[in-house]
Design a protein around this motif. Structure first.
Motif, PDB file in Angstrom:
ATOM      1  N   VAL A  20     106.487  55.298 -18.981  1.00  0.00           N
ATOM      2  CA  VAL A  20     106.045  53.888 -19.371  1.00  0.00           C
ATOM      3  C   VAL A  20     106.638  53.945 -20.832  1.00  0.00           C
ATOM      4  N   ILE A  21     107.401  52.391 -21.072  1.00  0.00           N
ATOM      5  CA  ILE A  21     107.786  52.188 -22.222  1.00  0.00           C
ATOM      6  C   ILE A  21     106.827  51.567 -23.113  1.00  0.00           C
ATOM      7  N   LYS A  22     106.465  51.948 -24.285  1.00  0.00           N
ATOM      8  CA  LYS A  22     105.480  51.174 -25.162  1.00  0.00           C
ATOM      9  C   LYS A  22     106.051  50.598 -26.315  1.00  0.00           C
ATOM     10  N   LEU A  23     105.703  49.205 -26.479  1.00  0.00           N
ATOM     11  CA  LEU A  23     106.454  48.508 -27.286  1.00  0.00           C
ATOM     12  C   LEU A  23     105.478  47.567 -28.250  1.00  0.00           C
ATOM     13  N   ALA A  24     105.350  47.666 -29.563  1.00  0.00           N
ATOM     14  CA  ALA A  24     104.481  46.880 -30.152  1.00  0.00           C
ATOM     15  C   ALA A  24     105.063  45.912 -31.257  1.00  0.00           C
ATOM     16  N   VAL A  25     104.661  44.817 -31.367  1.00  0.00           N
ATOM     17  CA  VAL A  25     105.209  43.585 -31.978  1.00  0.00           C
ATOM     18  C   VAL A  25     104.093  43.473 -33.230  1.00  0.00           C
ATOM     19  N   LEU A  26     104.434  43.431 -34.470  1.00  0.00           N
ATOM     20  CA  LEU A  26     103.386  43.241 -35.296  1.00  0.00           C
ATOM     21  C   LEU A  26     103.996  41.880 -36.127  1.00  0.00           C
ATOM     22  N   ALA A  27     103.143  40.828 -36.076  1.00  0.00           N
ATOM     23  CA  ALA A  27     103.388  39.429 -36.742  1.00  0.00           C
ATOM     24  C   ALA A  27     102.074  38.838 -37.372  1.00  0.00           C
TER      25      ALA A  27
END
Length: 120
Positions: A20-27
């Motif tokens: 599982v590829i885990k990606l977070a975007v903080l904005a």
């Protein structure tokens, strides 16, 4: 041959089909984090991945910082179990819309030097 995805692989020993590829975007609200997360989810699904996108809105003035979280895995015919939010030390890719959000992600433990690719 150079493997361009090698740096995105967690060092867990999981087979590529099960990973599982885990990606977070903080904005902060209005910076397009939700649009970016939707685009990433769409691209993943169009390329043979099962993907899920969630968001955790901030509670400061004007929503504050929002964490958009995407998990994706190759579609093997079996549905993976995805998390709803990132965990400390368990993020492969972190995208921060500004330097302050990158700093907060580091302080919260989302960025680890041996695993996370940080894009700010």
């Amino acid at each position: 041959m150079l493997d361009h995805n090698a740096s995105l692989r967690p060092k867990t020993g999981a087979a590529d089909d099960e990973r599982v590829i885990k990606l977070a975007v903080l904005a902060v609200g209005g910076q397009g984090g939700g649009v970016l997360a939707d685009w990433i989810t769409d691209v993943a699904e169009r390329n043979g991945y099962v993907a899920q996108s969630t968001s955790v809105a901030g509670v400061a003035q004007r929503t504050g910082a929002t964490i958009y979280y995407v998990e994706m895995a190759r579609d093997t015919g079996r549905l993976p179990v995805f998390a709803l939010s990132p965990s400390q030390g368990d993020v492969d890719i972190l995208i921060a819309a500004e330097l302050m959000e990158a700093g907060r992600a580091i302080i919260r433990g989302f960025v680890t030097p041996d695993r996370t690719t940080l894009i700010t």
